[in-house]
Design an enzyme around this catalytic site. Sequence first.
Site, PDB file in Angstrom:
ATOM      1  N   HIS A 131       0.924  -1.262   0.047  1.00  0.00           N
ATOM      2  CA  HIS A 131      -0.040  -0.144  -0.166  1.00  0.00           C
ATOM      3  C   HIS A 131       0.979   1.073   0.096  1.00  0.00           C
ATOM      4  O   HIS A 131       1.958   1.312   0.559  1.00  0.00           O
ATOM      5  CB  HIS A 131      -0.755   0.166   1.513  1.00  0.00           C
ATOM      6  CG  HIS A 131      -1.870   0.917   1.395  1.00  0.00           C
ATOM      7  ND1 HIS A 131      -1.469   2.365   1.693  1.00  0.00           N
ATOM      8  CD2 HIS A 131      -3.473   0.990   1.382  1.00  0.00           C
ATOM      9  CE1 HIS A 131      -2.753   3.077   1.683  1.00  0.00           C
ATOM     10  NE2 HIS A 131      -3.907   2.045   1.431  1.00  0.00           N
ATOM     11  N   ASP A 208       3.416  -4.283   7.982  1.00  0.00           N
ATOM     12  CA  ASP A 208       2.114  -3.446   7.826  1.00  0.00           C
ATOM     13  C   ASP A 208       1.019  -4.574   7.856  1.00  0.00           C
ATOM     14  O   ASP A 208       0.669  -5.233   7.150  1.00  0.00           O
ATOM     15  CB  ASP A 208       2.040  -2.846   6.442  1.00  0.00           C
ATOM     16  CG  ASP A 208       0.901  -2.056   6.233  1.00  0.00           C
ATOM     17  OD1 ASP A 208      -0.012  -2.341   7.097  1.00  0.00           O
ATOM     18  OD2 ASP A 208       0.593  -1.641   4.950  1.00  0.00           O
ATOM     19  N   GLN A 211      -4.205  -4.879   6.959  1.00  0.00           N
ATOM     20  CA  GLN A 211      -5.215  -5.810   6.499  1.00  0.00           C
ATOM     21  C   GLN A 211      -5.139  -7.328   7.269  1.00  0.00           C
ATOM     22  O   GLN A 211      -6.616  -7.893   7.172  1.00  0.00           O
ATOM     23  CB  GLN A 211      -5.039  -6.125   4.934  1.00  0.00           C
ATOM     24  CG  GLN A 211      -5.144  -5.062   4.127  1.00  0.00           C
ATOM     25  CD  GLN A 211      -6.700  -4.546   3.935  1.00  0.00           C
ATOM     26  OE1 GLN A 211      -7.689  -5.336   4.429  1.00  0.00           O
ATOM     27  NE2 GLN A 211      -6.787  -3.244   3.644  1.00  0.00           N
ATOM     28  N   LYS A 234      -9.923  -0.786  10.687  1.00  0.00           N
ATOM     29  CA  LYS A 234     -10.399  -2.226   9.792  1.00  0.00           C
ATOM     30  C   LYS A 234     -10.790  -3.324  10.752  1.00  0.00           C
ATOM     31  O   LYS A 234     -10.940  -4.474  10.418  1.00  0.00           O
ATOM     32  CB  LYS A 234      -9.306  -2.537   9.132  1.00  0.00           C
ATOM     33  CG  LYS A 234      -8.750  -1.328   7.876  1.00  0.00           C
ATOM     34  CD  LYS A 234      -7.618  -1.696   7.107  1.00  0.00           C
ATOM     35  CE  LYS A 234      -6.998  -0.611   6.343  1.00  0.00           C
ATOM     36  NZ  LYS A 234      -8.029   0.116   5.179  1.00  0.00           N
ATOM     37  N   CYS A 373      -4.615   2.468  -3.419  1.00  0.00           N
ATOM     38  CA  CYS A 373      -3.405   2.940  -3.198  1.00  0.00           C
ATOM     39  C   CYS A 373      -2.255   1.931  -3.380  1.00  0.00           C
ATOM     40  O   CYS A 373      -1.473   1.734  -2.363  1.00  0.00           O
ATOM     41  CB  CYS A 373      -3.655   3.375  -1.634  1.00  0.00           C
ATOM     42  SG  CYS A 373      -4.753   4.484  -1.166  1.00  0.00           S
TER      43      CYS A 373
HETATM   44  N1  PLP Z   1      -1.681  -0.564   4.658  1.00  0.00           N
HETATM   45  C1  PLP Z   1      -2.628  -1.228   4.099  1.00  0.00           C
HETATM   46  C2  PLP Z   1      -2.327  -2.799   3.529  1.00  0.00           C
HETATM   47  C3  PLP Z   1      -4.068  -1.009   3.853  1.00  0.00           C
HETATM   48  O1  PLP Z   1      -4.749  -1.766   3.276  1.00  0.00           O
HETATM   49  C4  PLP Z   1      -4.174   0.513   4.246  1.00  0.00           C
HETATM   50  C5  PLP Z   1      -5.611   0.940   4.069  1.00  0.00           C
HETATM   51  O2  PLP Z   1      -6.468   0.654   3.202  1.00  0.00           O
HETATM   52  C6  PLP Z   1      -3.139   1.027   5.110  1.00  0.00           C
HETATM   53  C7  PLP Z   1      -1.818   0.650   5.104  1.00  0.00           C
HETATM   54  C8  PLP Z   1      -3.393   2.324   5.716  1.00  0.00           C
HETATM   55  O3  PLP Z   1      -4.465   2.646   6.661  1.00  0.00           O
HETATM   56  P1  PLP Z   1      -4.918   4.038   7.388  1.00  0.00           P
HETATM   57  O4  PLP Z   1      -5.490   4.734   6.083  1.00  0.00           O
HETATM   58  O5  PLP Z   1      -6.065   3.475   8.285  1.00  0.00           O
HETATM   59  O6  PLP Z   1      -3.766   4.608   7.916  1.00  0.00           O
END
Ligand code: PLP
Length: 417
Positions: A131, A208, A211, A234, A373
């Site tokens: 992401h 990260d 998900q 999430k 993203c």
């Molecule tokens: N990392 C992953 C794999 C994501 O799917 C997302 C959000 O969709 C993020 C990071 C970013 O999360 P946040 O917007 O809650 O900071």
Amino acid sequence: MESGAIQPTLDIDAVRADFPILNRPLPNGKRLVYLDSGASAQKPRQVLDAVLGCYETYYSNVHRGKSTLGLKVSESLEAVREKVRAFLNASSSDEILFTSGSTLALNVVALSWGRANVKAGDEIVVTPMEHHANLVPWQLLAKEIGARIRMLPMTDDGRLDLSRMDEAITSRTKLVAVTQLSNVLGTINPIKELADAAHAVGAVIVVDAAQSIPHLPTDVQELDVDFLVFSGHKLYAPTGIGVLYGRREFLEAMPPAFGGGNMIERVHDDHFTPAPLPAKFEAGTPPIAEAIGLGAAIDYVADIGLGRIAAHEHALTVYAHEQLKSLPGLVIYGPSPARKGGIISFTVQGAAAEDLNFLLDRNGIAVRHGHHCTMPLHERLGVPATIRASFGVYNTKADVDALVEGLLAARKRLRLT
Ligand code: PLP
């Protein structure tokens, strides 16, 4: 993914009854078919009650003075920190830092650990499925410092190619930043192997878990990771609250990323001494009621059992793959259900993702379209956009059937043969 030991299936009617938004019609009268939990999960009554209960009965600022409410709310916040510690099996609650979400948490690691440790010529290893939140902070750091971004190779079916791991992770590697579960392909990455590879060359690993956290039990000690981030929203919690887990020895040595209230022990005219962990990384008023909601969300998934949730979502993923594959022109990206979490991204030949999204939405079916993203990943997939269906604890086979019917209706509307 493996569903592990056989467990009684979850009581889906009881689960769905917990989510008020699922039990009311949309403004156009349609039933909400929510297949967008990967973007943000819906909130159960238990979480909503906890947030409202905080505001209605004991809200005050935290860590400021010794008033009755101040003490109660501070204790409640620290109890959530302990709950997160247990949820991740961290060794100390000092290793649990509250942030606004995964994105901020990753930026804190880049700004604090990164600036202090990454030098010109060092390499930061990422994967093609990151992401932007786990890519752009490293690009910013690399640009500032003169470091380089390297990509781990990926197979055609969207898995990391571990047989070629040492092409990317070398003695020049300072940091490996990887998602535990791809938000597009659904791929579950082998975090322990990657942690071992990073540590073998003296690098650190940042995971990260945005998900994976609602779907996979996460044990930071067993995975042997140095940093791990996730977002509350999430995991059925409110927006605005997230977590950065960091190994104590790193957090102790790192400078604070942000300055302000709460993160100091003493301030003088021209310098300050930082507060001990975890306050050192929590400048300003934290998202208090949101954190209380996160505690309730952790209780909620723990009561159902993450193993049971994973098994339920896995069965749905298998079913959805079977059903979707029978649709003409539909291409699913990523590995087979055995190797992924409850995320299915696809295209339909001859139909723009945006048009499909619009037509599905008119029938009450909430999916997401676009690059999610992950522009570098979509470049590799050779498509500008995909449609993504992502599952939560409350989804059913009827939701999958509605998606399939919605796609068939959209095909007709778009006059696809
Ligand atoms: N990392 C992953 C794999 C994501 O799917 C997302 C959000 O969709 C993020 C990071 C970013 O999360 P946040 O917007 O809650 O900071």
